[in-house]
Every structure is written in structure tokens, then in C-alpha cells.
Design a protein around this motif. Structure first.
Motif: not given
Length: 212
Positions: A57-81
Motif C-alpha cells: 500500500x505504501x509503495x503504490x501510494x508513491x507518485x513515482x511508482x505509478x507507471x510500475x503499478x499500472x503496468x501490472x508489475x507490482x502485485x501483492x505476492x511481491x516484496x517491497x523496499x
């Protein structure tokens, strides 16, 4: 069944290798093996000062990760740092998404540089070029097979290209005193083309930087 066991063993070995790297990164150390030393110059000034896990949720809220999220490259099963790389007054925020299939599937980096304003891939072509250095050119950074050193090599490359970014910035003549980031890296050309792209490619063993 044999293929399933092989995949499970590979994933377990990958996870163990990652946990070793995380232990170093949490102490601000980016481990680079002797086999990978040639990928980087001897002196890198920018340094990792923070590495921490964050929820999706914190990753997805960052304005500069929007393209990665919208491309479907960030899923719940992934790890975020989140990582923070600093040099002087410049602070580079690094959002990382790690696929469970690491290292066959590379981590994806999104960048935001806080220095004289906020610079991301959407408003600075060179920040986008820095992202490309780790996200597109990742095969250069795999190291010895099976490539478990990819993550730390990507982070070390970010430290390296942040040095180049800052050292090739024009000096503000309205500010008294020495330049904050004196040029220590040897570059064939400081900028190229109408986008004023910087020379992020390190050439070994000559030791200079050039454009791709």
C-alpha cells in the motif's frame, strides 16, 4: 514432480541469498563481490544510508511508482523496499519491487531525487536514464550465475550514476564558494543531444564514462 522440486530449491536458494544481502543493506553496506568489482569505478562517493521493507500500500501510494503499478508489475505476492542513497545535500529515494522469481526476474527500481526540487522520471530525462541503467541494462549486472548478486549490483550502480548525475551538473555561479560536487569521474562528454543526457555507462578497464 522433479521440475517442481527443482523450482522450489532454486527459489529457496534465491531467498537465502537475498536475506544475506538484506542483512548488509540494513547496515548501509552494499556488498560487491570480487567477480563484480570491474562493473564499477574504484571510488564511489554516494552511499546507501537506509534500506527497509514497506507494505504494498505504501509503495503504490508513491507518485513515482505509478507507471510500475499500472503496468501490472507490482502485485501483492511481491516484496517491497525503500532505500535512501545520499551524497551531500542530494537525497535519492529508491522504491524497489522484488518479484518472487528473483533473480531470473529482475527487481524494478523507481527513483525520486530531492535536490534543488523534486526530480523524477516524469520531469527529468536523466532520472529516467538512471532508472533505465538498472531496469533495462540489468543483464550487465547479473554477475556469476545464477545471478543472486543482481540486487546489490543494481544498488551499487545507482550510487555510481548518482555520482555522475551530480558531478556533471553545471555550477551555479550565483553561489559563492567551491562547487558542492566537484567532477571526479572521467567523462568523454558531459551531455549529449537536446535531452542533455549524461554519460552513465562505465567503461572498464579504461575507467571513463560515456553515453550509451
Amino acid at each position: 514432480m522433479e521440475m517442481t522440486m527443482k523450482l522450489l530449491r532454486t527459489r529457496l536458494q534465491s531467498r537465502l541469498a537475498l536475506h544475506k544481502q538484506f542483512a548488509s543493506l540494513e547496515h548501509g553496506v552494499v556488498p560487491v563481490s570480487s567477480e563484480c568489482q570491474h562493473l564499477f569505478p574504484t571510488k564511489i562517493v554516494s552511499r546507501l544510508v537506509r534500506w527497509a521493507a514497506i507494505p504494498f500500500e505504501d509503495y503504490a501510494e508513491l507518485p513515482y511508482t505509478k507507471d510500475v503499478v499500472e503496468a501490472g508489475l507490482a502485485e501483492d505476492t511481491h516484496l517491497y523496499y525503500m532505500a535512501l542513497i545520499e551524497r551531500g545535500t542530494a537525497k535519492l529515494q529508491v522504491a524497489v519491487v522484488l518479484n518472487p522469481g528473483y533473480s531470473a526476474l529482475p527487481p524494478i527500481f523507481s527513483l525520486c531525487l530531492n535536490w534543488k526540487g523534486e526530480r523524477t522520471g516524469s520531469n527529468d530525462d536523466n532520472i529516467r536514464a538512471m532508472e533505465s541503467e538498472v531496469n533495462v541494462c540489468y543483464k550487465e549486472l547479473w554477475g556469476p550465475k545464477p545471478g543472486y548478486q543482481l540486487l546489490t549490483n543494481q544498488l551499487q550502480r545507482l550510487c555510481m550514476v548518482l555520482d555522475v548525475y551530480l558531478e556533471t551538473e553545471p555550477h551555479d555561479t550565483t553561489v559563492e564558494g567551491p562547487k558542492e560536487f566537484p567532477q571526479e569521474k572521467m567523462c568523454l562528454r558531459l551531455v549529449r543531444g537536446p535531452m542533455r543526457l549524461k554519460p552513465f555507462k562505465f567503461n572498464y578497464p579504461q575507467g571513463f564514462f560515456s553515453h550509451r
